[in-house]
Design an enzyme around this catalytic site. Structure first.
Site, PDB file in Angstrom:
ATOM      1  N   ASN A  81     -10.393  -2.641   2.445  1.00  0.00           N
ATOM      2  CA  ASN A  81     -10.082  -2.727   1.016  1.00  0.00           C
ATOM      3  C   ASN A  81     -11.325  -2.407   0.196  1.00  0.00           C
ATOM      4  O   ASN A  81     -12.421  -2.300   0.742  1.00  0.00           O
ATOM      5  CB  ASN A  81      -9.606  -4.144   0.662  1.00  0.00           C
ATOM      6  N   HIS A  97      -3.913   1.536  11.931  1.00  0.00           N
ATOM      7  CA  HIS A  97      -3.711   0.307  12.697  1.00  0.00           C
ATOM      8  C   HIS A  97      -5.084  -0.296  13.032  1.00  0.00           C
ATOM      9  O   HIS A  97      -5.890   0.361  13.698  1.00  0.00           O
ATOM     10  CB  HIS A  97      -2.935   0.647  13.974  1.00  0.00           C
ATOM     11  N   TYR A 156       0.708  -4.086  12.196  1.00  0.00           N
ATOM     12  CA  TYR A 156       0.637  -2.644  11.917  1.00  0.00           C
ATOM     13  C   TYR A 156       1.421  -1.827  12.920  1.00  0.00           C
ATOM     14  O   TYR A 156       1.983  -0.786  12.573  1.00  0.00           O
ATOM     15  CB  TYR A 156      -0.829  -2.189  11.835  1.00  0.00           C
ATOM     16  N   HIS A 180       0.820  -1.226   0.000  1.00  0.00           N
ATOM     17  CA  HIS A 180       0.000   0.000   0.000  1.00  0.00           C
ATOM     18  C   HIS A 180       0.849   1.268   0.000  1.00  0.00           C
ATOM     19  O   HIS A 180       0.486   2.277   0.615  1.00  0.00           O
ATOM     20  CB  HIS A 180      -0.968   0.024   1.193  1.00  0.00           C
TER      21      HIS A 180
HETATM   22 FE1  HDD Z   1      -2.643  -4.709   5.538  1.00  0.00          FE
HETATM   23  C1  HDD Z   1      -1.104  -1.733   5.168  1.00  0.00           C
HETATM   24  C2  HDD Z   1      -5.553  -3.380   4.242  1.00  0.00           C
HETATM   25  C3  HDD Z   1      -4.169  -7.773   5.770  1.00  0.00           C
HETATM   26  C4  HDD Z   1       0.122  -5.952   7.040  1.00  0.00           C
HETATM   27  N1  HDD Z   1      -3.206  -2.925   4.816  1.00  0.00           N
HETATM   28  C5  HDD Z   1      -2.425  -1.806   4.776  1.00  0.00           C
HETATM   29  C6  HDD Z   1      -3.186  -0.713   4.262  1.00  0.00           C
HETATM   30  C7  HDD Z   1      -4.440  -1.185   3.989  1.00  0.00           C
HETATM   31  C8  HDD Z   1      -4.451  -2.571   4.356  1.00  0.00           C
HETATM   32  C9  HDD Z   1      -5.597  -0.398   3.445  1.00  0.00           C
HETATM   33  C10 HDD Z   1      -2.664   0.684   4.053  1.00  0.00           C
HETATM   34  C11 HDD Z   1      -2.907   1.532   5.257  1.00  0.00           C
HETATM   35  C12 HDD Z   1      -2.509   2.948   4.961  1.00  0.00           C
HETATM   36  O1  HDD Z   1      -3.158   3.536   4.091  1.00  0.00           O
HETATM   37  O2  HDD Z   1      -1.550   3.417   5.552  1.00  0.00           O
HETATM   38  N2  HDD Z   1      -4.456  -5.455   5.023  1.00  0.00           N
HETATM   39  C13 HDD Z   1      -5.537  -4.723   4.605  1.00  0.00           C
HETATM   40  C14 HDD Z   1      -6.712  -5.565   4.592  1.00  0.00           C
HETATM   41  C15 HDD Z   1      -6.317  -6.789   5.006  1.00  0.00           C
HETATM   42  C16 HDD Z   1      -4.905  -6.723   5.295  1.00  0.00           C
HETATM   43  C17 HDD Z   1      -8.103  -5.103   4.194  1.00  0.00           C
HETATM   44  C18 HDD Z   1      -7.142  -8.021   5.204  1.00  0.00           C
HETATM   45  C19 HDD Z   1      -8.341  -8.001   5.615  1.00  0.00           C
HETATM   46  N3  HDD Z   1      -2.116  -6.534   6.228  1.00  0.00           N
HETATM   47  C20 HDD Z   1      -2.891  -7.658   6.260  1.00  0.00           C
HETATM   48  C21 HDD Z   1      -2.182  -8.726   6.943  1.00  0.00           C
HETATM   49  C22 HDD Z   1      -0.970  -8.204   7.314  1.00  0.00           C
HETATM   50  C23 HDD Z   1      -0.939  -6.837   6.861  1.00  0.00           C
HETATM   51  C24 HDD Z   1      -2.726 -10.105   7.186  1.00  0.00           C
HETATM   52  C25 HDD Z   1       0.183  -8.831   8.042  1.00  0.00           C
HETATM   53  C26 HDD Z   1       0.159  -9.944   8.674  1.00  0.00           C
HETATM   54  N4  HDD Z   1      -0.786  -3.989   5.958  1.00  0.00           N
HETATM   55  C27 HDD Z   1       0.166  -4.667   6.624  1.00  0.00           C
HETATM   56  C28 HDD Z   1       1.379  -3.825   6.942  1.00  0.00           C
HETATM   57  C29 HDD Z   1       0.965  -2.445   6.354  1.00  0.00           C
HETATM   58  C30 HDD Z   1      -0.390  -2.727   5.755  1.00  0.00           C
HETATM   59  C31 HDD Z   1       2.679  -4.387   6.483  1.00  0.00           C
HETATM   60  C32 HDD Z   1       1.955  -1.783   5.426  1.00  0.00           C
HETATM   61  C33 HDD Z   1       2.011  -0.345   5.839  1.00  0.00           C
HETATM   62  C34 HDD Z   1       1.243  -0.274   7.049  1.00  0.00           C
HETATM   63  O3  HDD Z   1       0.783  -1.505   7.382  1.00  0.00           O
HETATM   64  O4  HDD Z   1       1.028   0.725   7.694  1.00  0.00           O
HETATM   65  O5  HDD Z   1       1.573  -3.771   8.305  1.00  0.00           O
END
Ligand code: HDD
Length: 735
Positions: A181, A372, A395, A108
């Site tokens: 999402n 988060h 997060y 993202h």
């Molecule tokens: Fe995630 C970012 C949505 C599962 C780990 N995720 C991130 C963002 C969105 C989502 C919209 C961007 C947030 C922003 O705009 O700063 N992610 C989802 C959705 C999921 C999902 C809808 C399932 C329902 N994500 C998911 C899992 C993991 C992560 C299972 C890890 C085990 N996601 C992350 C992250 C991010 C992230 C690596 C990258 C940047 C951040 O968090 O801030 O932690």
């Protein structure tokens, strides 16, 4: 020490200093994390951010430590001499530049951030104790970030991808982040598989290709081996993965959450938000061309609408499922790869989201915001969804990597609007000055404050879920293992044109895999969803047409098809290119422009050169713009201009006016022309409506003499937005 974070917080520190100098009363406003003591009115966040906003325009240059300077030349020993070590201006400026970047998000990274507010439609205290949902008309400030998943920060907006739709509510009792999402299911059951999913989808580690998409071997190698991904793959490969506008997407919280009321009663909730602008998507051909013509297409689209006061709105609400119905469905509510069909549980709107302000600074706001899923308020709780549970760790952890220290919630965009008190202290870039000798609990010296509040007295309500008699185990419950029913439900709920788009998307992506084994395995998976679909894809990617292995149960649900989604009620924000050349009938052209503008659309004149031509204000030339960037086209009359537009010349090295019309036609967009203007349509070879004396229309191609009739027909076509009937379908031989 991590300089990037230091840099960011240094300016924050300076801002605080400036405010302190300007107003004596600012001490109270900025003394506690949380800043303003405002009770959560809709302006609370803007007012808080304003305390940290600096306008450099008209100021004098200073160093970071406040000394007025002139740093346009470095300090040297003589004009041609070597630079001097003592040049503090150069050292500071270059040091800062060297540390401007912070790690981009692992996923993202590419996004647009926007301010707005939420307005509750009523008092929902029957289902939740959350205060932002307990009064009709109550407004809560918001920040929203809409992103693609796989691309780097500089990748194009219109790549095919699931889109992140993260909502932050600055409620007066803390932050509520709903990190969702634009599609309701997720790829995998369990957070422990997330790194594998992302590694398979991201550029391959050996070559770092391809950028920003799953059209490659490793992605489909993983999908084929992991059939729980299939449902989300189908959503992503359909029109949902290539939206026309970020104003025309839905949002989903994906997981089942809990809402808990004051009496401690819990109801399962699936959050979703529906755009009032309608749903719409690009065609793959458009999306690919736009990626080159306007890499920032989606950002520009939403920034422009907000700048013009056309604020996008979503109805935000829930599907509610009583606690007792946990086992009612043939899928598990804890399985994030499944949705709850709207045909089974209807959407209940609770309020609306309005996005009404573009950020002042991309880095400070959109980049530094730290969403988060664990930021929940009283009255909202989690379930045991194994994906959600893992996210609650990820997060927090990822922000330490991006922000280099634990104090990132003090950044202006991250501060809640209510006051924060706790015993957390120190760490890189601490900006708060906590007074007193006590930083622990319990204490006698400070009367046991900050005091603890339980759920019965306004504190967070922990839902007392019973977990008895369980065995520690690595596994999943049996309902998780139905991989094909919901992909089938999804596929069955699409219109023929949408099925074709999905099939074309899969042909493109799977066909990008060099490995025949991967292609075959993927066709094998798709064949469990629908034999006709699998055969049509197999036909074009060199795989033998598979025999039927599973019956399609023919189940469908409402709320899935984009084509059948309720349309917007007006043509507001629709973009229309009016094609001109010297000699255009300017009163005809101007009349259409004025009509469209009055109705709220965004028309513009395209001509051979920018500037004034025949009294028309030409803002785009055929070389600065392109058909794919517009929702519709109008060709006014003017015999001379049409001669120019229908002849090859150096003005149109690639026959631009013809291609403009041809692309608009092939992409199913509304095309209108006056009787003379129709010559360009004929030259482009599009299917023409039958000719008679009045307005003639065929599938969104409109030919008329100028007049109100043509205008209203064009208006109706613009509301329709796209004519799917113009898009070809597979011939039966492929099945
Ligand atoms: Fe995630 C970012 C949505 C599962 C780990 N995720 C991130 C963002 C969105 C989502 C919209 C961007 C947030 C922003 O705009 O700063 N992610 C989802 C959705 C999921 C999902 C809808 C399932 C329902 N994500 C998911 C899992 C993991 C992560 C299972 C890890 C085990 N996601 C992350 C992250 C991010 C992230 C690596 C990258 C940047 C951040 O968090 O801030 O932690």
């Amino acid at each position: 020490m991590k300089a990037s974070f230091i840099t960011a917080l240094t300016s924050l520190f300076m801002a605080t200093q400036m405010i302190a100098a300007a107003t004596d009363s600012s001490t109270e406003a900025t003394c506690a994390l949380g800043g303003s003591t405002n009770d959560g009115s809709v302006k609370a966040k803007d007012e808080q951010l304003a305390q940290f906003t600096i306008v450099d325009n008209g100021g004098q240059e200073t160093s970071q430590f406040g000394v007025k300077i002139n740093n346009s030349d470095s300090l040297k020993a003589g004009l041609d001499g070597p630079g001097l070590m003592e040049d503090f201006m150069m050292r500071e400026k270059i040091m800062h530049f060297d540390h401007e970047r912070i790690p981009e998000r692992a996923v993202h990274a590419r996004a647009v951030g926007l301010h707005g507010y939420f307005e509750s439609y009523g008092d929902y205290s029957n289902i939740t104790a959350a205060r932002f949902l307990r009064e009709k008309g109550k407004k809560t400030p918001m920040f929203v970030r809409i992103s693609t998943v796989l691309g780097s920060r500089g990748s194009p907006d219109t790549v095919r991808d699931v889109h992140g739709f993260a909502l932050r509510f600055y409620t007066d009792e803390g932050l509520f982040d709903l990190v969702g999402n634009n599609v309701p299911p997720f790829f995998v059951h369990d957070a422990i598989k997330f790194p594998d999913l992302i590694h398979a989808g991201k550029p391959q580690p050996d070559t770092e290709t391809p950028q920003a998409g799953t059209a490659h071997e490793t992605a489909y190698d993983f999908f084929a081996a992991f059939p729980e991904t299939l449902h989300t793959v189908l959503w992503a490969l359909s029109g949902r993965g290539i939206p026309r506008s970020l104003r025309q997407i839905e949002g989903f919280g994906v997981h089942t959450f809990r809402l808990v009321n004051e009496q401690g009663v819990s109801t399962y909730a699936k959050f979703m938000w529906k755009p009032k602008q309608g749903l719409s998507n690009l065609l793959w051909d458009e999306a690919q061309k736009i990626a080159g013509k306007d890499i920032d297409f989606h950002r520009n689209d939403i920034y422009t609408a907000i700048n013009k006061g056309d604020y996008p709105e979503w109805e935000w609400g829930v599907q509610l499922i009583p606690e007792k119905d946990f086992n009612k469905f043939d899928f598990s509510l804890l399985d994030p790869t499944k949705l709850v069909p709207e045909s089974l549980v209807p959407f209940q709107p609770l309020g609306k989201i309005v996005l009404n302000r573009n950020p002042d600074n991309y880095f400070a706001e959109t980049e530094q915001v730290t969403f988060h899923p664990g930021h929940v308020v009283r009255g909202v709780g989690f379930t045991n969804d194994p994906l959600l549970q893992g996210r609650l760790f990820s997060y927090l952890d990822t922000q330490l990597n991006r922000m280099s220290g634990p104090n990132y919630m003090q950044l202006p965009i991250n501060r809640p609007v209510n006051v924060v008190h706790n015993n957390q202290r120190d760490g890189f870039m601490q900006t708060q000055i906590h007074k007193g000798q006590v930083a622990y609990f319990p204490n006698g010296l400070q009367g046991n404050t900050p005091s603890m509040v339980d759920g019965n007295n306004g504190g967070y309500i922990e839902y007392p879920e019973k977990i008895n008699n369980v065995t520690k185990i690595r596994g999943r419950s049996s309902k998780f293992f139905d991989f094909y029913s919901q992909p089938q439900l999804y596929y069955n709920s699409l219109t023929d044109a949408e099925k074709q788009q999905l099939i074309d998307g899969l042909r493109f992506e799977i066909g990008k895999s060099n490995s025949m084994d991967v292609r075959k395995r993927m066709i094998n998976q798709l064949n469990h969803v629908d034999n006709d679909m699998a055969r049509r894809i197999a036909y074009t990617i060199g795989v033998d047409l598979p025999d039927k292995v599973a019956e399609n149960q023919n189940k469908t649900s409402v709320g899935i098809s984009i084509e059948q989604y309720p349309k917007a009620t007006s043509i507001k924000t629709r973009t229309v290119a009016i094609l001109t050349a010297p000699g255009s009938n300017n009163s005809d052209a101007q009349a259409m422009f004025d009509f469209l503008e009055k109705k709220g659309a965004y028309p513009a004149f395209v001509g051979v050169r920018q500037g004034t031509q025949d009294g028309l204000n030409i803002t785009q030339s055929y070389l600065t713009t392109s058909s794919v960037l517009w929702d519709a086209v109008y060709v006014p009359g003017g015999n001379k201009s049409l001669e120019v537009m229908t002849s090859r010349s150096s003005l149109f090295p690639y026959d631009e006016p013809k291609m403009f019309i041809l692309d608009a036609f092939r992409h199913g967009k509304p095309i209108a022309a006056s009787a003379e203007g129709a010559k360009l349509l004929e030259y482009a070879g599009v299917d023409m409506p039958p000719t008679d004396n009045s307005t003639a229309e065929l599938d969104g191609v409109i030919v008329a003499d100028t007049g109100a009739n043509a205008e209203s027909t064009f208006e109706a076509a613009l509301i329709q937005q796209r004519y799917w009937s113009r898009l070809p379908l597979d011939s039966p031989m492929m099945a």
